[in-house]
Design a protein around this motif. Structure first.
Motif, mmCIF file in Angstrom:
data_model
loop_
_atom_site.group_PDB
_atom_site.id
_atom_site.type_symbol
_atom_site.label_atom_id
_atom_site.label_comp_id
_atom_site.label_asym_id
_atom_site.label_seq_id
_atom_site.Cartn_x
_atom_site.Cartn_y
_atom_site.Cartn_z
ATOM 1 N N VAL A 181 -32.705 -10.844 -0.953
ATOM 2 C CA VAL A 181 -31.217 -10.593 -1.573
ATOM 3 C C VAL A 181 -30.518 -9.412 -1.288
ATOM 4 O O VAL A 181 -29.279 -9.318 -1.736
ATOM 5 C CB VAL A 181 -31.393 -10.915 -3.267
ATOM 6 N N ARG A 182 -31.268 -8.523 -0.874
ATOM 7 C CA ARG A 182 -30.313 -6.969 -0.776
ATOM 8 C C ARG A 182 -29.683 -7.382 0.477
ATOM 9 O O ARG A 182 -29.941 -7.791 1.382
ATOM 10 C CB ARG A 182 -31.235 -5.981 -0.415
ATOM 11 N N GLU A 183 -28.480 -6.784 0.493
ATOM 12 C CA GLU A 183 -27.752 -6.765 1.582
ATOM 13 C C GLU A 183 -28.061 -5.659 2.452
ATOM 14 O O GLU A 183 -28.948 -4.700 2.015
ATOM 15 C CB GLU A 183 -26.264 -6.197 1.167
ATOM 16 N N PRO A 196 -28.243 -2.288 3.926
ATOM 17 C CA PRO A 196 -27.905 -1.072 3.137
ATOM 18 C C PRO A 196 -26.994 -0.403 4.106
ATOM 19 O O PRO A 196 -26.890 0.063 5.099
ATOM 20 C CB PRO A 196 -29.189 -0.227 2.973
ATOM 21 N N ARG A 214 -21.254 2.345 -0.152
ATOM 22 C CA ARG A 214 -21.931 2.317 -1.629
ATOM 23 C C ARG A 214 -21.129 3.367 -2.364
ATOM 24 O O ARG A 214 -20.788 3.369 -3.456
ATOM 25 C CB ARG A 214 -23.359 2.267 -1.656
ATOM 26 N N GLU A 218 -17.689 3.117 -2.853
ATOM 27 C CA GLU A 218 -17.366 2.146 -3.586
ATOM 28 C C GLU A 218 -17.280 2.463 -5.230
ATOM 29 O O GLU A 218 -16.174 2.530 -5.901
ATOM 30 C CB GLU A 218 -18.535 0.903 -3.706
ATOM 31 N N ARG A 275 -25.258 -0.888 -6.995
ATOM 32 C CA ARG A 275 -24.446 -0.932 -5.711
ATOM 33 C C ARG A 275 -25.200 0.034 -4.632
ATOM 34 O O ARG A 275 -25.424 -0.141 -3.497
ATOM 35 C CB ARG A 275 -23.257 -0.903 -5.735
ATOM 36 N N GLY A 278 -27.749 -1.403 -2.656
ATOM 37 C CA GLY A 278 -27.215 -2.443 -1.776
ATOM 38 C C GLY A 278 -27.385 -3.873 -2.521
ATOM 39 O O GLY A 278 -27.579 -4.829 -1.901
ATOM 40 N N ILE A 279 -27.531 -3.992 -3.768
ATOM 41 C CA ILE A 279 -27.782 -5.155 -4.539
ATOM 42 C C ILE A 279 -26.404 -5.750 -4.350
ATOM 43 O O ILE A 279 -25.410 -5.275 -4.840
ATOM 44 C CB ILE A 279 -28.207 -4.934 -6.013
ATOM 45 N N PRO A 280 -26.339 -7.122 -4.030
ATOM 46 C CA PRO A 280 -25.116 -7.775 -4.011
ATOM 47 C C PRO A 280 -24.224 -7.679 -5.296
ATOM 48 O O PRO A 280 -24.816 -7.514 -6.323
ATOM 49 C CB PRO A 280 -25.456 -9.174 -3.647
ATOM 50 N N ARG A 281 -22.801 -7.591 -5.239
ATOM 51 C CA ARG A 281 -21.938 -7.598 -6.482
ATOM 52 C C ARG A 281 -22.149 -8.281 -7.465
ATOM 53 O O ARG A 281 -22.605 -8.171 -8.918
ATOM 54 C CB ARG A 281 -20.572 -7.646 -6.123
ATOM 55 N N GLU A 304 -24.928 -10.007 -8.240
ATOM 56 C CA GLU A 304 -26.394 -9.829 -8.977
ATOM 57 C C GLU A 304 -26.153 -8.651 -9.723
ATOM 58 O O GLU A 304 -26.690 -8.477 -10.731
ATOM 59 C CB GLU A 304 -27.359 -9.619 -7.874
#
Ligand SMILES: Nc1ncnc2c1ncn2[C@@H]1O[C@H](COP(=O)(O)OP(=O)(O)O)[C@@H](O)[C@H]1O
Ligand SMILES: [Mg+2]
Lengths: 265, 324
Positions: free
Chosen positions: A8-10, A12, A17, A20, B120, B123-126, B128
């Motif tokens: 589930v991790r995008e 990195p 990030r 963001e 974030r 890298g956890i999707p938004r 989630e």
């Protein structure tokens, strides 16, 4: 680790990030930054461009250029410098000492270089945003005569980074914020006044003209002016770009190195 | 691993595995000439709650920062989740939750945004991140403060938020550096309750503290740390059994020099400790010892029988108190 979690991790991309975070922060604190961002430069443009400009233009203008068109690109990049320096001063020291956001970031997969890249990118985005608003208004006011004026955003980007990165390094070394005032008074303000923002450097005594040529802001304002007046030339302007890039690279290296020394102990 | 916030109702204690998650051998941390951590050996197993108990300056935070892969190891070896912090720092940090000694929350963002942004970084999707934030706010009992800024929160709330934030990546190991220092007793108990829940759900806890009651409450196993070294290791109970007696008789006096009294009660228990305002007699039977003291003609202002604590262990091992 549980493979489903990995799935589930995008992928990195830590600098994004960090960026963001600065965008979330920008959204929260937007109202407070509008003034420095584009209201203040617009006030300069109107007061000096039209007020003072009406006097200047009674002569020849500057090389036949109306004064307001001369200072619009100058104010544009001088604002970029100010945003670059200011946003890389208190916020950087704060993220180290006061709110300690950098400590939070570095406890995650984010690394020192990501922190620097992400924060500088955040500052640059804010600077570009202000610049776009300023350019649109300046264009409407006929202070930007050429469509190549849009390329002045390149100067804005380079000037922001060229100033934000060395300031970042200074802030990442600082124990308190007392040195910042010194930087603003002895660094930013003189550069603002003597780097071709309000008058051509050629008006300065010949002896001190070379000093202006070392100052990144002079290269930025020359580049932006060529863009807004539609007088871009390959040779000279590539030189400006190259010189500014040099500062960006050196500054980025210095900022990363300084922050690493401060945080990784 | 399952999400700790949603599995807090798992009954019973999960058996502590034998898998070693953290292994330090001769671990050292120096700052210039100063030695903060002086060659410690530590093993933490999956599922256990492991503690570093020691006074200020013992080297607890320095150790935790090395385990958290934010501070380079100066000597010895350290392996976390089977990896080397020097080579795989980012990969290890991706699987840790960190509650640092000093809060590092963003005062200008809301409670919810603090969680979101932190998620974030992993890298956890938004989507989630948003879901986890809502769940963790519930866990930290902060749902009604979700949209307020962090700055005005109380110390206890900030600490709970920091713990919630550390859980956003469903970490395998949760590092807590002095989780309740500076909080009032009620806020501490709320926090302990949350940590119990996490422990029950199977998260490996590593915590530091200078409160002996916190160590006794939360730790399955702990090391007593002093001046960068480990003085003793074991479960709270085994440490007390090994280094102290069953009971302690405390005798209070209103005098400056207690050593004459100390000499007169000598021999009644295993040991006598002289503190500024009282004597501690280490004995197996406090009542009997009290009678013996009386028989010897010693008349304290007041006396009290209590069970031995880790504080007594620390006093025995180092000759000093934990909290000064
Ligand atoms: N960055 C640093 N530079 C120099 N000395 C440090 C640094 N960090 C900690 N120390 C010193 O190392 C010792 C142990 O500190 P620390 O690990 O914070 O102990 P604890 O967490 O047990 O209170 C202290 O004497 C402290 O002053
Ligand atoms: Mg500490």
């Amino acid at each position: 680790m549980d493979p489903t979690l990995v799935a589930v991790r995008e992928r990195p991309r830590p600098p994004l990030r960090v960026l963001e975070y600065f965008l979330v922060l920008l959204r929260r604190t937007f109202r407070g930054t509008i003034f420095t961002g584009f209201l203040s430069p617009l006030l300069y443009l109107v007061a000096l461009g039209y007020g003072l400009g009406s006097l200047v233009d009674r002569g020849q203008g500057l090389d036949g250029v109306p004064y307001v068109q001369f200072i619009a690109p100058g104010i544009l990049v001088a604002t970029a410098m100010q945003i670059g320096v200011f946003d890389a001063s208190y916020p950087v020291l704060g993220a180290i000492r006061w709110d300690r956001q950098y400590h939070a970031m570095l406890a995650t997969p984010v690394g020192v270089r990501d922190v620097v890249t992400g924060h500088i990118a955040g500052i640059t985005l804010r600077s570009l945003l202000s610049a776009v608003v300023f350019l649109v208004v300046a264009y409407a006011l006929r202070a930007v005569p050429s469509w190549t004026g849009v390329l002045s955003l390149v100067a804005v980007l380079l000037v922001t980074v060229a100033y934000a990165t060395p300031m970042f390094a200074i802030a990442a070394r600082a124990q308190t914020d007392v040195s910042f005032t010194l930087v603003f008074r002895l660094g930013v303000i003189p550069m603002f006044l003597f780097s071709g923002t309000f008058f051509p450097v050629s008006q300065l005594p010949t002896a001190i003209q070379p000093i202006a040529y070392v100052i990144p802001l002079w290269h930025g304002s020359s580049l932006a002016r060529d863009a807004t007046l539609g007088t871009l030339s390959w040779g000279m302007d590539l030189l400006h770009v190259g010189y500014l890039l040099l500062w960006c690279v050196l500054g980025g290296w210095l900022a990363t190195r300084t922050l690493r020394r401060r945080m990784v102990v | 691993m399952s999400n700790p916030a949603s599995t807090t109702h798992t009954p019973g204690v999960l058996p502590t595995g034998t898998e070693v998650l953290i292994e330090a051998v001769g671990l050292r941390k120096t700052f210039g000439d100063f030695v903060a951590v002086d060659g410690i050996d530590v093993q933490v197993h999956r599922g256990e709650a492991f503690g570093f108990l020691g006074p200020n300056g013992a080297g607890k935070s320095s150790t935790m920062r090395m385990i958290g892969c934010v501070s380079p190891v100066s000597g010895g070896s350290l392996r976390i989740l089977g990896m080397d912090p020097a080579l795989d720092g980012a990969r290890i940090r991706a699987r840790l939750g960190v509650v640092p000694q000093q809060d590092s929350l963003d005062g200008e963002l809301t409670v919810r945004d603090n969680l979101y942004v932190y998620g974030r970084y992993f890298g956890i999707p938004r989507a989630e991140c948003r879901r986890m934030a809502t769940e963790l706010l519930e866990f930290a009992n902060l749902t009604d403060r979700a949209d307020s800024l962090v700055d005005p929160l109380s110390g206890g709330m900030k600490r709970r938020l920091t713990i919630a934030r550390a859980l956003i990546n469903s970490p395998e190991i949760l590092l807590l550096d002095e989780p309740t220092t500076g909080l009032d007793p009620q806020a501490r108990h709320v926090l302990w309750d949350r940590l119990f829940r996490l422990k029950r759900s199977g998260v490996t806890l590593v915590l530091t503290t200078h409160y002996m009651d916190e160590a006794e409450q939360l730790c399955d196993r702990l090391v007593v740390m002093d001046k960068g070294r480990i003085a003793a290791e074991g479960s709270p109970r085994s440490l007390i059994e090994q280094w102290s007696t069953r009971e302690v008789l405390e005798l209070r006096f209103d005098e400056d020099d207690l050593s004459p009294h100390a000499r007169r009660v000598e021999g009644i228990g295993e040991r006598v400790e002289v503190l500024p305002d009282r004597l501690l007699l280490y004995v197996d039977d406090g009542e009997a010892a009290g009678r013996a003291v009386h028989e010897r003609g010693v008349r304290p202002l007041s006396s009290l029988v209590r069970r031995s604590t880790l504080e007594d262990v620390f006093l025995r091992l180092t000759g000093r108190s934990l909290v000064d």
